[in-house]
Design a protein around this motif. Structure first.
Motif, short mmCIF file in Angstrom:
data_model
loop_
_atom_site.label_atom_id
_atom_site.label_comp_id
_atom_site.label_asym_id
_atom_site.label_seq_id
_atom_site.Cartn_x
_atom_site.Cartn_y
_atom_site.Cartn_z
N LEU A 82 0.85 -1.19 0.00
CA LEU A 82 0.00 0.00 0.00
C LEU A 82 0.89 1.24 0.00
O LEU A 82 1.65 1.47 0.93
N ARG A 83 0.79 2.04 -1.06
CA ARG A 83 1.60 3.25 -1.19
C ARG A 83 0.76 4.44 -0.72
O ARG A 83 -0.28 4.75 -1.29
N VAL A 84 1.25 5.08 0.33
CA VAL A 84 0.45 6.08 1.06
C VAL A 84 1.07 7.47 0.97
O VAL A 84 2.29 7.63 1.08
N ARG A 114 3.90 -4.03 4.63
CA ARG A 114 3.06 -3.91 3.44
C ARG A 114 2.70 -2.47 3.09
O ARG A 114 1.83 -2.24 2.26
N VAL A 115 3.35 -1.51 3.71
CA VAL A 115 3.01 -0.10 3.50
C VAL A 115 4.28 0.69 3.23
O VAL A 115 5.30 0.47 3.88
N LYS A 116 4.19 1.62 2.30
CA LYS A 116 5.31 2.49 1.98
C LYS A 116 4.83 3.93 1.88
O LYS A 116 3.78 4.20 1.29
N GLN A 140 -1.55 -1.04 12.62
CA GLN A 140 -2.75 -0.49 11.99
C GLN A 140 -2.58 -0.38 10.48
O GLN A 140 -3.45 -0.79 9.71
N MET A 141 -1.46 0.17 10.04
CA MET A 141 -1.27 0.40 8.61
C MET A 141 -1.12 -0.90 7.84
O MET A 141 -1.68 -1.06 6.74
N ASP A 142 -0.39 -1.88 8.39
CA ASP A 142 -0.29 -3.17 7.71
C ASP A 142 -1.65 -3.86 7.63
O ASP A 142 -1.99 -4.48 6.61
N GLU A 143 -2.42 -3.75 8.70
CA GLU A 143 -3.76 -4.34 8.69
C GLU A 143 -4.67 -3.64 7.68
O GLU A 143 -5.49 -4.27 7.01
N ILE A 182 -6.87 -5.00 4.53
CA ILE A 182 -8.29 -4.69 4.35
C ILE A 182 -8.54 -4.16 2.93
O ILE A 182 -9.49 -4.57 2.25
N ILE A 183 -7.66 -3.28 2.47
CA ILE A 183 -7.83 -2.67 1.16
C ILE A 183 -7.59 -3.66 0.03
O ILE A 183 -8.38 -3.76 -0.91
N PHE A 184 -6.51 -4.42 0.12
CA PHE A 184 -6.13 -5.29 -1.00
C PHE A 184 -6.71 -6.70 -0.91
O PHE A 184 -6.96 -7.33 -1.94
#
Length: 361
Positions: free
Chosen positions: A31-33, A54-56, A314-317, A321-323
């Motif tokens: 997830l690119r934020v 899983r977040v960048k 939270q962000m990895d979760e 949820i999104i993907f």
């Protein structure tokens, strides 16, 4: 010779197969934020993202060019992924950004989340999601219309000790839930900060810290309240101007007959405690909502789940949820946040009128 050749081929095939037993059937998407609002909490989230799997962090949105420059240097963010509040709509054309995390003053969430949705990006919004339920519902509707997800920064919904209490309640370890108490407060400092500005904050302590007790009452009991009563106290009318609450006490009743008594304040320190009482047992958490480590005990002993970086988990979760359409144990979607906003609206009405206010969530 043939038997030897077959044997060697079988060995080779087996050795090739071994590493794949640890591989997943698909590659997890990252997830690119972009973070919108580069203040103290935005900074905390950015730091937490560095330990995510899983977040960048790929973009920033701010009204302060000097902050953008510092973040670019620290997180290696290219110019093309940097936006102001005026041109944030241009993220629509940026394939480097999947989602925008809105971490600005409360009153700005509504318009900014809707702009993010119209740009076709998933929206993550800090809580409270809006300053009232009407605005919150408009945000939910806009994201649905744009076919993007709207998630809210309820970090405690992923905190291990909190989830353990919820698991124990669901298992029946506490028996029938009878009572919840939520105490949330601290002495606020700088009187010129936006949290004490009605136009930006939408209120006072209730919007900032009291929402933890509101949301906590719901996930700790497993129910939504059906009515609320509330009382306000104010000792400093200079710092806490009209529409900015200093201290509010509020009470809930739930469909099962359970009750709750909560306190939200900007005038007292050392208030971060949840207590859940049932016919067969109890859970006590103190601290219950700060950045941790969360501490607590139940009738069966101490809570001993490991401390986590709340925002990273939270962000990895949220990426899952999104993907992956993963379902959180306690929802973090926009509909969940609208329920809290309806309760906030009702608390303020109860303070204003002195009446018990019914809730339909």
């Amino acid at each position: 010779m043939n038997s030897r050749r077959v044997f060697l081929q079988n060995v080779a095939m087996a050795s090739m197969a071994i590493p794949f037993t640890n591989f997943k059937l698909y590659e997890e998407k990252t997830l690119r934020v972009a973070i919108c609002g580069l203040g103290s909490y935005g900074t905390r989230v950015a730091e937490a993202i560095q330990s995510c799997s899983r977040v960048k962090l790929t973009g920033v949105i701010s009204g302060t060019p000097s902050k953008i420059k510092k973040w670019q240097e620290k997180y290696n963010i290219p110019d093309k992924n940097c936006y102001s509040y005026e041109n944030l709509d241009k993220i629509k054309d940026n394939p480097d950004i999947d989602a925008v995390y809105v971490i600005t003053p409360n009153a700005l969430h509504h318009v900014q989340v809707i702009r993010v949705a119209k740009a076709g990006k998933h929206a993550i919004c800090e809580k409270p999601m809006a300053v009232n339920a009407k605005e919150g519902q408009e945000m939910v509707d806009a994201c649905k219309q744009a076919n993007v997800k709207l998630l809210v920064g309820y970090r405690m919904h992923f905190e291990p000790n909190t989830l353990e209490v919820i698991r124990m309640r669901n298992k029946g370890d506490f028996g029938k839930v009878l009572f919840f108490q939520g105490l949330c407060g601290f002495k606020i400092g700088d009187p010129s900060q936006w949290r004490l500005n009605k136009q930006l904050a939408g209120g006072g302590s209730l919007m900032d810290i009291g929402i933890y007790a509101i949301n906590g009452a719901r996930y700790m009991t497993g129910e939504d309240p059906i009515w609320v009563t509330a009382q306000e106290s104010k000792t400093d009318h200079v710092k806490f101007k009209e529409g900015v609450d200093e201290t509010i006490q509020f009470q809930f009743s739930f469909p099962s007959g359970a009750t709750a008594s909560c306190l939200s304040t900007y005038a007292m320190n050392n208030l971060d405690r949840f207590f859940l009482n049932g016919e067969k047992g109890f859970a006590e958490m103190q601290p219950s909502t700060n950045y941790g480590p969360i501490k607590g005990r139940t009738n069966k002993g101490e809570l001993d789940k490991p401390h986590t970086i709340h925002q990273a988990v939270q962000m990895d979760e949220m990426a899952a949820i999104i993907f992956d359409n993963k379902q959180a144990v306690v929802p973090v979607n926009g509909e969940e946040a609208v329920k809290d906003l309806k309760i906030i609206d009702a608390i303020y009405e109860a303070v204003r009128t002195g009446n018990k206010v019914s809730l339909k969530l």
